[in-house]
Every structure is written in C-alpha cells, then in structure tokens.
Design a protein around this motif. Structure first.
Motif, short mmCIF file in Angstrom:
data_model
loop_
_atom_site.label_atom_id
_atom_site.label_comp_id
_atom_site.label_asym_id
_atom_site.label_seq_id
_atom_site.Cartn_x
_atom_site.Cartn_y
_atom_site.Cartn_z
N VAL A 56 -4.84 7.61 8.13
CA VAL A 56 -4.17 6.96 7.01
C VAL A 56 -4.80 7.47 5.72
CG1 VAL A 56 -3.73 4.76 5.87
CG2 VAL A 56 -3.71 4.89 8.37
N HIS A 57 -3.96 7.96 4.81
CA HIS A 57 -4.40 8.41 3.48
C HIS A 57 -3.88 7.39 2.47
CE1 HIS A 57 -5.50 12.52 4.78
NE2 HIS A 57 -4.49 12.34 5.64
N PHE A 58 -4.78 6.71 1.77
CA PHE A 58 -4.37 5.76 0.73
C PHE A 58 -4.10 6.51 -0.56
CE2 PHE A 58 -6.60 2.82 3.52
CZ PHE A 58 -5.80 1.70 3.47
N GLU A 59 -2.91 6.37 -1.08
CA GLU A 59 -2.57 6.96 -2.38
C GLU A 59 -2.64 5.90 -3.48
OE1 GLU A 59 1.25 8.69 -1.51
OE2 GLU A 59 0.32 10.48 -0.68
N CYS A 60 -2.96 4.67 -3.09
CA CYS A 60 -3.01 3.56 -4.05
C CYS A 60 -4.43 3.21 -4.48
CB CYS A 60 -2.33 2.33 -3.46
SG CYS A 60 -3.03 1.78 -1.88
N HIS A 118 0.82 -1.21 0.00
CA HIS A 118 0.00 0.00 0.00
C HIS A 118 0.86 1.26 0.00
CE1 HIS A 118 -3.71 -2.10 0.42
NE2 HIS A 118 -3.23 -2.79 1.45
N GLN A 119 0.48 2.19 -0.84
CA GLN A 119 1.10 3.51 -0.86
C GLN A 119 0.25 4.40 0.03
OE1 GLN A 119 4.05 3.85 -2.49
NE2 GLN A 119 3.73 1.66 -2.83
N ILE A 120 0.77 4.71 1.23
CA ILE A 120 -0.01 5.51 2.17
C ILE A 120 0.83 6.65 2.74
CG2 ILE A 120 -1.49 3.59 2.88
CD1 ILE A 120 0.16 3.43 5.48
N ARG A 121 0.13 7.65 3.19
CA ARG A 121 0.69 8.70 4.05
C ARG A 121 -0.07 8.56 5.36
NH1 ARG A 121 -1.15 13.45 2.73
NH2 ARG A 121 -2.56 12.72 1.13
N TRP A 122 0.59 8.81 6.48
CA TRP A 122 -0.11 8.75 7.75
C TRP A 122 0.39 9.84 8.67
CZ3 TRP A 122 2.31 7.93 12.43
CH2 TRP A 122 3.62 7.46 12.39
N GLN A 123 -0.45 10.19 9.63
CA GLN A 123 -0.11 11.19 10.64
C GLN A 123 -0.94 10.93 11.88
OE1 GLN A 123 -1.36 14.29 8.02
NE2 GLN A 123 -3.09 14.84 9.32
N PRO A 124 -0.44 11.33 13.04
CA PRO A 124 -1.25 11.19 14.25
C PRO A 124 -2.53 12.01 14.12
CG PRO A 124 1.03 11.67 14.80
CD PRO A 124 0.89 11.86 13.32
N ALA A 125 -3.63 11.49 14.64
CA ALA A 125 -4.91 12.21 14.59
C ALA A 125 -4.95 13.27 15.68
CB ALA A 125 -6.06 11.23 14.76
N ASP A 126 -5.72 14.29 15.45
CA ASP A 126 -5.86 15.37 16.43
C ASP A 126 -6.53 14.89 17.72
OD1 ASP A 126 -4.71 17.15 14.68
OD2 ASP A 126 -6.62 17.84 13.88
N LEU A 127 -7.27 13.77 17.65
CA LEU A 127 -7.99 13.33 18.83
C LEU A 127 -7.14 12.53 19.80
CD1 LEU A 127 -9.43 10.21 17.57
CD2 LEU A 127 -10.48 12.11 16.45
N ASP A 128 -5.84 12.48 19.61
CA ASP A 128 -4.96 11.78 20.53
C ASP A 128 -4.64 12.70 21.70
OD1 ASP A 128 -3.30 9.80 21.60
OD2 ASP A 128 -1.55 10.67 20.60
N SER A 129 -5.49 12.66 22.73
CA SER A 129 -5.31 13.56 23.88
C SER A 129 -4.26 13.05 24.86
CB SER A 129 -6.65 13.73 24.60
OG SER A 129 -7.11 12.47 25.05
#
Length: 169
Positions: free
Chosen positions: A119-123, A97-108
């Motif tokens: 997770v953003h799928f670029e594929c 899978h071609q993905i970009r990922w980042q921590p979500a804002d809801l991680d308190s």
C-alpha cells in the motif's frame, strides 16, 4: 474485617505514553458504584467511567509481580484502546485515504486465502496501528485486513495481508 488489605493503586497517567493500554496481557477491570466488578474493554464501560458511575483499573502484569493502576486519564485510555480515534498514535487521519496498491512479490501462493499487498499512501498517512488501518480499510474499501500478523514498511509504503476476495469488493 481482619486480614483485608486496602490497596492504593498507582495512577496510569503517571506512566504517561508508556502505559501498556494496548498490550494483550493488560487486564482491564471496571468497578461500579454499587460494588459490582467486570472485566474487559468496551465503550459502555468508558462512558460509565466518564459519567462517574464506575471506575476503571488495569492490571499490568510483570515478570515476577503485577501492578494495579487506576485509569485516571480517561481521554488517554479512550485513544489508546481505539474508542476515540488518535491520529498521532495510529498515523492515520480520519479521511478517505488516497492510496495505490499492488500485490507484493512475496505472494508465492496465488490461490491462498490471504495475499500480501503493498500500500502506497498518497495522502501522507502511515500505519502505526494495524487494527485502526484495518477498520478504516474495511469501511472505505471493503478490505478484510489481517490483524493477527504484523505489517512492514515505513514512509508512504507498507505491506499488509488482505483477504483475497475482499480486494475485488
């Protein structure tokens, strides 16, 4: 034998895509040619059914009664329970899978065991089956994706929970 009722199970294939193979309360039963009975889902039971040395059944529990079904479409069963990959059902191709990922804002809690990850799928893939996604991410990136809780998202963007330490792997 007096008092014995011969059951004629319904066919799972007749229910089509609506048959609840993935429902956690569906009970799977294997009856071997020697008459022994076992319960559960595994690859070996599927292979024995394909070979014709056993038959698979499922009990679909209802609110007031339960129904017995013969698993008569072994291909549909194998795809639904994850023995054979099904891209249509899971939304996930079998590729890297071609993905970009980042921590979500809801991680308190910045120190918790799990972290929400966007997770953003670029594929072009999408998550329709969290367990299939978790298996692929474990194999491809070493991620430990939580399958006990749900996920959210649509299109090419999804939010899942991942064990924090596995992200650095």
């Amino acid at each position: 034998m007096r008092g014995l009722i011969a059951l004629k199970p319904r066919n799972a294939a007749a229910a089509g895509k609506d048959f609840p193979y993935g429902l956690p309360t569906t009970c799977f039963i294997e009856v071997s040619s020697d008459g022994s009975v076992s319960q559960g889902i595994d690859v070996q039971a599927y292979e024995r059914a394909v070979e014709g040395t056993s038959r698979l059944f499922a009990v679909w529990p209802g609110t007031y009664s339960s129904d017995l079904f013969a698993i008569d479409d072994l291909d549909a069963y194998a795809r639904a329970v994850g023995i054979v990959h099904d891209q249509e059902r899971t939304g996930l191709a079998e590729h890297e899978h071609q993905i970009r990922w980042q921590p979500a804002d809801l991680d308190s809690n910045g120190h918790g065991t799990y972290i929400y990850v966007v997770v953003h799928f670029e594929c072009g893939c999408a998550i329709r089956d969290l367990r299939a996604f978790a298996d692929q991410m474990r194999a491809q990136r070493g991620w430990d994706v939580a399958t006990s809780s749900g996920w959210s998202g649509s299109g090419d963007r999804f939010t899942v929970r991942v064990r924090r330490r596995s992200l650095s792997a």
